[in-house]
Design a protein around this motif. Sequence first.
Motif, PDB file in Angstrom:
ATOM      1  N   LEU A  44      43.463  38.174  29.327  1.00 26.87           N
ATOM      2  CA  LEU A  44      42.715  38.070  30.585  1.00 26.87           C
ATOM      3  C   LEU A  44      42.853  39.332  31.430  1.00 26.87           C
ATOM      4  CD1 LEU A  44      43.407  34.351  31.589  1.00 26.87           C
ATOM      5  CD2 LEU A  44      41.410  35.292  30.457  1.00 26.87           C
ATOM      6  N   GLN A  45      43.854  40.168  31.105  1.00 26.38           N
ATOM      7  CA  GLN A  45      44.038  41.397  31.884  1.00 26.38           C
ATOM      8  C   GLN A  45      43.034  42.468  31.485  1.00 26.38           C
ATOM      9  OE1 GLN A  45      48.226  42.194  31.137  1.00 26.38           O
ATOM     10  NE2 GLN A  45      48.819  40.885  32.812  1.00 26.38           N
ATOM     11  N   ASN A  46      42.350  42.236  30.365  1.00 30.12           N
ATOM     12  CA  ASN A  46      41.431  43.247  29.843  1.00 30.12           C
ATOM     13  C   ASN A  46      39.977  42.992  30.194  1.00 30.12           C
ATOM     14  OD1 ASN A  46      42.804  45.283  28.688  1.00 30.12           O
ATOM     15  ND2 ASN A  46      42.199  44.860  26.593  1.00 30.12           N
ATOM     16  N   ILE A  47      39.717  41.918  30.915  1.00 27.57           N
ATOM     17  CA  ILE A  47      38.318  41.633  31.262  1.00 27.57           C
ATOM     18  C   ILE A  47      37.826  42.775  32.151  1.00 27.57           C
ATOM     19  CG2 ILE A  47      36.781  40.078  32.530  1.00 27.57           C
ATOM     20  CD1 ILE A  47      38.452  37.769  31.442  1.00 27.57           C
ATOM     21  N   PRO A  48      36.782  43.495  31.717  1.00 27.13           N
ATOM     22  CA  PRO A  48      36.395  44.730  32.424  1.00 27.13           C
ATOM     23  C   PRO A  48      35.882  44.473  33.835  1.00 27.13           C
ATOM     24  CG  PRO A  48      34.821  44.193  30.684  1.00 27.13           C
ATOM     25  CD  PRO A  48      35.917  43.195  30.577  1.00 27.13           C
ATOM     26  N   ILE A  49      36.239  45.403  34.723  1.00 24.02           N
ATOM     27  CA  ILE A  49      35.762  45.261  36.120  1.00 24.02           C
ATOM     28  C   ILE A  49      35.017  46.515  36.588  1.00 24.02           C
ATOM     29  CG2 ILE A  49      37.400  43.533  36.962  1.00 24.02           C
ATOM     30  CD1 ILE A  49      39.031  45.930  38.111  1.00 24.02           C
ATOM     31  N   ARG A  50      34.937  47.533  35.718  1.00 19.81           N
ATOM     32  CA  ARG A  50      34.293  48.777  36.147  1.00 19.81           C
ATOM     33  C   ARG A  50      32.776  48.709  36.099  1.00 19.81           C
ATOM     34  NH1 ARG A  50      38.305  53.485  33.772  1.00 19.81           N
ATOM     35  NH2 ARG A  50      40.026  53.030  35.176  1.00 19.81           N
ATOM     36  N   THR A  51      32.240  47.820  35.273  1.00 24.53           N
ATOM     37  CA  THR A  51      30.774  47.692  35.202  1.00 24.53           C
ATOM     38  C   THR A  51      30.358  46.353  35.801  1.00 24.53           C
ATOM     39  OG1 THR A  51      30.825  46.603  33.042  1.00 24.53           O
ATOM     40  CG2 THR A  51      30.744  49.017  33.031  1.00 24.53           C
ATOM     41  N   GLU A  52      29.140  46.307  36.305  1.00 26.97           N
ATOM     42  CA  GLU A  52      28.635  45.070  36.923  1.00 26.97           C
ATOM     43  C   GLU A  52      28.572  43.949  35.889  1.00 26.97           C
ATOM     44  OE1 GLU A  52      27.653  42.173  39.265  1.00 26.97           O
ATOM     45  OE2 GLU A  52      28.400  44.089  40.004  1.00 26.97           O
ATOM     46  N   GLU A  53      28.165  44.300  34.636  1.00 27.44           N
ATOM     47  CA  GLU A  53      28.101  43.286  33.574  1.00 27.44           C
ATOM     48  C   GLU A  53      29.484  42.716  33.287  1.00 27.44           C
ATOM     49  OE1 GLU A  53      24.701  46.135  32.675  1.00 27.44           O
ATOM     50  OE2 GLU A  53      26.799  46.349  33.178  1.00 27.44           O
TER      51      GLU A  53
ATOM     52  N   PRO B 197      55.637  50.156  54.308  1.00 26.67           N
ATOM     53  CA  PRO B 197      55.254  48.747  54.123  1.00 26.67           C
ATOM     54  C   PRO B 197      54.429  48.510  52.860  1.00 26.67           C
ATOM     55  CG  PRO B 197      53.948  49.752  55.881  1.00 26.67           C
ATOM     56  CD  PRO B 197      54.936  50.790  55.450  1.00 26.67           C
ATOM     57  N   LEU B 198      54.631  47.338  52.258  1.00 23.29           N
ATOM     58  CA  LEU B 198      53.754  46.875  51.181  1.00 23.29           C
ATOM     59  C   LEU B 198      52.602  46.138  51.852  1.00 23.29           C
ATOM     60  CD1 LEU B 198      56.215  45.407  48.524  1.00 23.29           C
ATOM     61  CD2 LEU B 198      54.746  47.391  48.224  1.00 23.29           C
ATOM     62  N   LYS B 199      51.395  46.312  51.321  1.00 26.60           N
ATOM     63  CA  LYS B 199      50.243  45.662  51.942  1.00 26.60           C
ATOM     64  C   LYS B 199      49.516  44.817  50.904  1.00 26.60           C
ATOM     65  CE  LYS B 199      46.217  46.598  54.788  1.00 26.60           C
ATOM     66  NZ  LYS B 199      45.129  47.528  55.042  1.00 26.60           N
ATOM     67  N   VAL B 200      49.145  43.593  51.294  1.00 25.07           N
ATOM     68  CA  VAL B 200      48.460  42.681  50.377  1.00 25.07           C
ATOM     69  C   VAL B 200      47.143  42.232  51.002  1.00 25.07           C
ATOM     70  CG1 VAL B 200      48.566  40.388  49.301  1.00 25.07           C
ATOM     71  CG2 VAL B 200      50.569  41.874  49.267  1.00 25.07           C
ATOM     72  N   GLU B 201      46.085  42.300  50.220  1.00 24.33           N
ATOM     73  CA  GLU B 201      44.783  41.827  50.691  1.00 24.33           C
ATOM     74  C   GLU B 201      44.527  40.446  50.087  1.00 24.33           C
ATOM     75  OE1 GLU B 201      42.525  45.134  49.366  1.00 24.33           O
ATOM     76  OE2 GLU B 201      43.254  46.392  51.017  1.00 24.33           O
ATOM     77  N   ILE B 202      44.223  39.477  50.939  1.00 22.83           N
ATOM     78  CA  ILE B 202      43.983  38.098  50.490  1.00 22.83           C
ATOM     79  C   ILE B 202      42.493  37.802  50.538  1.00 22.83           C
ATOM     80  CG2 ILE B 202      44.499  35.647  50.920  1.00 22.83           C
ATOM     81  CD1 ILE B 202      47.100  37.000  50.397  1.00 22.83           C
ATOM     82  N   SER B 203      41.972  37.238  49.457  1.00 19.24           N
ATOM     83  CA  SER B 203      40.554  36.840  49.448  1.00 19.24           C
ATOM     84  C   SER B 203      40.423  35.483  48.758  1.00 19.24           C
ATOM     85  CB  SER B 203      39.711  37.898  48.737  1.00 19.24           C
ATOM     86  OG  SER B 203      40.234  38.143  47.453  1.00 19.24           O
ATOM     87  N   THR B 204      39.297  34.825  48.985  1.00 17.08           N
ATOM     88  CA  THR B 204      39.095  33.496  48.387  1.00 17.08           C
ATOM     89  C   THR B 204      37.718  33.415  47.746  1.00 17.08           C
ATOM     90  OG1 THR B 204      38.154  32.609  50.422  1.00 17.08           O
ATOM     91  CG2 THR B 204      40.529  32.348  50.143  1.00 17.08           C
ATOM     92  N   GLY B 205      37.554  32.436  46.869  1.00 13.20           N
ATOM     93  CA  GLY B 205      36.242  32.249  46.242  1.00 13.20           C
ATOM     94  C   GLY B 205      36.224  30.992  45.387  1.00 13.20           C
ATOM     95  N   GLU B 206      35.025  30.517  45.112  1.00  9.97           N
ATOM     96  CA  GLU B 206      34.863  29.356  44.225  1.00  9.97           C
ATOM     97  C   GLU B 206      35.117  29.773  42.775  1.00  9.97           C
ATOM     98  OE1 GLU B 206      34.264  26.265  45.352  1.00  9.97           O
ATOM     99  OE2 GLU B 206      33.958  26.893  47.436  1.00  9.97           O
ATOM    100  N   ASN B 207      34.883  31.108  42.520  1.00 12.59           N
ATOM    101  CA  ASN B 207      35.166  31.653  41.188  1.00 12.59           C
ATOM    102  C   ASN B 207      35.883  32.993  41.332  1.00 12.59           C
ATOM    103  OD1 ASN B 207      33.153  33.877  41.176  1.00 12.59           O
ATOM    104  ND2 ASN B 207      31.670  32.199  41.192  1.00 12.59           N
ATOM    105  N   TRP B 208      36.379  33.521  40.216  1.00  4.39           N
ATOM    106  CA  TRP B 208      37.180  34.747  40.229  1.00  4.39           C
ATOM    107  C   TRP B 208      36.362  35.951  40.720  1.00  4.39           C
ATOM    108  CZ3 TRP B 208      39.843  36.840  35.115  1.00  4.39           C
ATOM    109  CH2 TRP B 208      40.776  37.831  35.435  1.00  4.39           C
ATOM    110  N   HIS B 209      35.076  35.990  40.389  1.00 11.32           N
ATOM    111  CA  HIS B 209      34.211  37.103  40.788  1.00 11.32           C
ATOM    112  C   HIS B 209      34.122  37.189  42.307  1.00 11.32           C
ATOM    113  CE1 HIS B 209      30.287  39.087  41.624  1.00 11.32           C
ATOM    114  NE2 HIS B 209      30.586  39.814  40.563  1.00 11.32           N
ATOM    115  N   GLU B 210      34.075  36.023  42.954  1.00 13.37           N
ATOM    116  CA  GLU B 210      33.934  35.996  44.423  1.00 13.37           C
ATOM    117  C   GLU B 210      35.172  36.486  45.144  1.00 13.37           C
ATOM    118  OE1 GLU B 210      32.768  32.116  45.772  1.00 13.37           O
ATOM    119  OE2 GLU B 210      30.870  32.155  44.678  1.00 13.37           O
ATOM    120  N   THR B 211      36.320  36.453  44.464  1.00 16.77           N
ATOM    121  CA  THR B 211      37.569  36.845  45.139  1.00 16.77           C
ATOM    122  C   THR B 211      37.769  38.357  45.158  1.00 16.77           C
ATOM    123  OG1 THR B 211      38.965  36.766  43.168  1.00 16.77           O
ATOM    124  CG2 THR B 211      38.720  34.704  44.408  1.00 16.77           C
ATOM    125  N   ASN B 212      36.890  39.112  44.478  1.00 17.73           N
ATOM    126  CA  ASN B 212      37.059  40.566  44.423  1.00 17.73           C
ATOM    127  C   ASN B 212      35.975  41.292  45.175  1.00 17.73           C
ATOM    128  OD1 ASN B 212      39.280  41.524  42.313  1.00 17.73           O
ATOM    129  ND2 ASN B 212      38.538  39.500  41.765  1.00 17.73           N
TER     130      ASN B 212
END
Length: 508
Positions: A255-264, A493-508
């Motif tokens: 699951l760590q390899n699911i690409p995020i650099r392209t829209e597809e 400081p360490l900084k964390v960004e929190i987001s939410t979504g109905e699916n994984w795509h929405e959280t990014n």
Amino acid sequence: MLKMDIFALLKLDINIKNINFDTMIGSYLLNPAQSNYSINELAKEYLNIYGIDEEELLGKGKNKKSFKDLSLETQAEYISMTLDFINKVKEIIEEKIEEQGMKELYYNVELPLVEVLAHMEYNGFKVDLQVLEELGGEFQKEIDDLTQDIYSLASEEFNINSPKQLGEILFDKLNLPVIKKTKTGYSTDAEVLDKLKGQHEIINKILKYRQMVKLKSTYIDGLINEINPETGKIHSSFHQTVTNTGRISSTEPNLQNIPIRTEEGRKIRKAFVAKSNEYILVDGDYSQIELRVLAHISQDPKMMEAFFHNEDIHTKTASEVFNVPKEEVTPLMRSRAKAVNFGIVYGISDYGLSRDLDISRKEAKEYIDNYLKNYNMVNKYMDDIIKKGKKDGYVETLLNRRRYIPELKSRNFNVRSFGERIAMNTPIQGSAADIIKIAMVRVHKELTKRNLKSKLILQVHDELIIETFKDEEDEVKEIMKDVMENAIKLSIPLKVEISTGENWHETN
């Protein structure tokens, strides 16, 4: 490894407590480069004894037996031998862990993490099959359209997946310059196609075609095959003893390899959803954790100042490297500075940077030199850590995780340079891995202690995902932010960004 036992018992609704040792995890800390941590291998290494071989006992391939096929006597003999070895090896491993200053890392991070990973595997991640199938259809249509475009540009039909046929089209028919040859003809690998970009319209089409075929076969068809028919979820396996840096790896599927650099590629994340409409996904993502660790380790004042004042580190670096005021930094300058920032973390060379940015080696060298002149304590750190690695034979993370680097003593320049890059990168990447593991252990503990329905289900790179019961959303966000930002005390400081979504795509 205990994780398998915990997972098997969770299926029977048994949650075991008081885990106090795992020989596999202990031996991994002592030698992260080892490929086999079986109890027989450890007994051979630490006790000079080799017991009953599992393969000998069960056979292999089609004829492999199950333990339950063995006689009760054979089972008892094998189990008692294993327990005896574990007991004897435990003392030696414990002693060595203490000697090397890794007691805290072992007992407070790695050992409790075994339980966390078992629960993550058991919980799994719900997948919407319909979304995957729709994406599969969409990707197939694009592959079909690209195939027709390629045939049209080549003025004939051929097997695009055949290097021989593709080579003949590119180099014999279209007369493109030959970059590399193999024993069987022309090379058409990614590096060759990359160098041919811009020379003919067909090249970009072939690159896109390959990308889409990989997405379809690996991430659509592959993920569909991994969905558990009983749970409707993907239960990936998380591994603690695979990487030399301490990073967790994931397989079946990765699951760590699911690409995020392209829209597809990003679209694939839409298929990963919360388990029901009573739940939502909450994502906590560390902001530039490796650069923050670098600032802490190097104590570079300019870098620390940027993080203290919450400045955009890439804009600041661009301003320093290109010697322009921050307000005059262009998007291109920022993206090049970003490549330098992350490249430095990985010990990038002028050749590597020139290739990444498609610029000359001279220009790339200038960028790196300017960077190191401006962040001179980073430069000092890099020199010091290589010297330390050569002297000690290893480097360490902030939590004393060791990585041995025999390459530093090689007479071969390329091997030695690789060792130097490992020496520079390991304390940074390894410390980032330690920090996220601390956060995972504490987040899981806090959710369990408060008896919440929300569960930690995934760790990918610098982010954690909690499948959150909607009534618990505010509490989960609070836990996540507090635990992740306070996992370790750094000088910035360490900084964390929190987001939410109905699916994984929405959280990014």
